[in-house]
Design an enzyme around this catalytic site. Sequence first.
Site, PDB file in Angstrom:
ATOM      1  N   PRO A   1       0.820  -1.214   0.000  1.00  0.00           N
ATOM      2  CA  PRO A   1       0.000   0.000   0.000  1.00  0.00           C
ATOM      3  C   PRO A   1       0.854   1.264   0.000  1.00  0.00           C
ATOM      4  O   PRO A   1       1.555   1.547   0.960  1.00  0.00           O
ATOM      5  CB  PRO A   1      -0.808  -0.103   1.300  1.00  0.00           C
ATOM      6  CG  PRO A   1      -0.698  -1.532   1.728  1.00  0.00           C
ATOM      7  CD  PRO A   1       0.626  -1.992   1.205  1.00  0.00           C
ATOM      8  N   GLU A   2       0.823   1.991  -1.101  1.00  0.00           N
ATOM      9  CA  GLU A   2       1.435   3.310  -1.141  1.00  0.00           C
ATOM     10  C   GLU A   2       0.313   4.290  -1.449  1.00  0.00           C
ATOM     11  O   GLU A   2      -0.857   3.913  -1.448  1.00  0.00           O
ATOM     12  CB  GLU A   2       2.570   3.330  -2.171  1.00  0.00           C
ATOM     13  CG  GLU A   2       3.614   2.270  -1.823  1.00  0.00           C
ATOM     14  CD  GLU A   2       4.962   2.453  -2.501  1.00  0.00           C
ATOM     15  OE1 GLU A   2       5.299   3.597  -2.834  1.00  0.00           O
ATOM     16  OE2 GLU A   2       5.662   1.454  -2.675  1.00  0.00           O
TER      17      GLU A   2
ATOM     18  N   LYS B   1      -0.989   8.180   3.013  1.00  0.00           N
ATOM     19  CA  LYS B   1      -1.331   6.770   3.181  1.00  0.00           C
ATOM     20  C   LYS B   1      -2.421   6.570   4.240  1.00  0.00           C
ATOM     21  O   LYS B   1      -2.661   5.460   4.688  1.00  0.00           O
ATOM     22  CB  LYS B   1      -0.067   5.977   3.523  1.00  0.00           C
ATOM     23  CG  LYS B   1       0.953   6.028   2.368  1.00  0.00           C
ATOM     24  CD  LYS B   1       2.007   4.959   2.484  1.00  0.00           C
ATOM     25  CE  LYS B   1       3.283   5.487   3.071  1.00  0.00           C
ATOM     26  NZ  LYS B   1       4.339   4.457   3.132  1.00  0.00           N
TER      27      LYS B   1
ATOM     28  N   ASN C   1       8.138   2.412  -0.353  1.00  0.00           N
ATOM     29  CA  ASN C   1       9.435   1.892  -0.765  1.00  0.00           C
ATOM     30  C   ASN C   1       9.533   1.611  -2.266  1.00  0.00           C
ATOM     31  O   ASN C   1      10.567   1.825  -2.881  1.00  0.00           O
ATOM     32  CB  ASN C   1       9.745   0.620   0.037  1.00  0.00           C
ATOM     33  CG  ASN C   1      11.233   0.458   0.255  1.00  0.00           C
ATOM     34  OD1 ASN C   1      11.980   1.424   0.207  1.00  0.00           O
ATOM     35  ND2 ASN C   1      11.651  -0.770   0.467  1.00  0.00           N
TER      36      ASN C   1
ATOM     37  N   ARG D   1      14.539   0.445   5.967  1.00  0.00           N
ATOM     38  CA  ARG D   1      13.973  -0.315   4.859  1.00  0.00           C
ATOM     39  C   ARG D   1      15.086  -0.807   3.951  1.00  0.00           C
ATOM     40  O   ARG D   1      16.202  -0.312   3.982  1.00  0.00           O
ATOM     41  CB  ARG D   1      13.014   0.572   4.050  1.00  0.00           C
ATOM     42  CG  ARG D   1      11.936   1.229   4.894  1.00  0.00           C
ATOM     43  CD  ARG D   1      10.929   0.219   5.407  1.00  0.00           C
ATOM     44  NE  ARG D   1      10.136  -0.344   4.323  1.00  0.00           N
ATOM     45  CZ  ARG D   1       9.055   0.246   3.800  1.00  0.00           C
ATOM     46  NH1 ARG D   1       8.656   1.405   4.247  1.00  0.00           N
ATOM     47  NH2 ARG D   1       8.370  -0.332   2.839  1.00  0.00           N
TER      48      ARG D   1
END
Length: 269
Positions: free
Chosen positions: A2-3, A51, A169, A250
């Site tokens: 989910p972005e 988001k 990411n 990340r």
Amino acid sequence: MPEGDTVWNTARVLHRALADARLTGSDFRVPQLATTDLTGWTVRESASRGKHLLLRLAAPDAAHWTLHSHLRMDGAWRAYAPGERWNGRPAHLIRVVLRSPGAVAVGYHLHELALVPTAEEDGLVGHLGPDLLGPDWDAAEAVRRLGADPERTIGEALLDQRALAGVGNLYKCEVLFLRGVSPWTPVGAVSDLTGLVTLAQRLLAANRGRWTQSSTGSLHRGQTSYVYGRRAQPCRRCGTAIRKQELGERVTYWCPVCQPERPDAPPAG
Ligand SMILES: [Zn+2]
């Protein structure tokens, strides 16, 4: 993953399913809302901010409230027709069910689920930078916020939702590849931050309205990204093996040839 575009799509699904509907039942499966009952409440609209998902409601006394949720890495909302089998996720992941005469919305593995007065939404999303998919997207303000910490790597800065809201990411990796910028470049050394954030906005906007996230233009499986998820596979431009390494909290993917590092950057393996 989910972005911003996935959350935007999810907000639209919820809006189509529930907007203007009067809820006939609700079932919250999180401790903080266990006794909340939205029966008789009206759904005004569903919106996204970065988001974050904002489901705006009117209580029977006409007071305006917002049901906030965040998908993080693994959350999802699904809308079903009444009587349709809920096949989205395992039932133990259900955090909330909202029923209306025309649709049932089921929220799976949601985070930060909270019901707040709409006037207090700022307490939840006011810290966010310009929303890449918002009506008030402001590239100059995003660049200003990114530049506030010039020593930080661009790979970390792009994920900071206080600088700009909506990049996760995947888009981080892809935008840096497309602009030929190493993820380890200090923000202050990136020559064209405006070009970077403008491209990020274009990539997210291009993926609105579909669930496949593509930065290459291809929707074919295995061809939707240049570097993200492609460790050790050949770069689509130069053939060099794509690398993967931790960056901040990340992992990041990049091509060491197409995204050359500055001499003062730490060595990357
Ligand atoms: Zn390359």
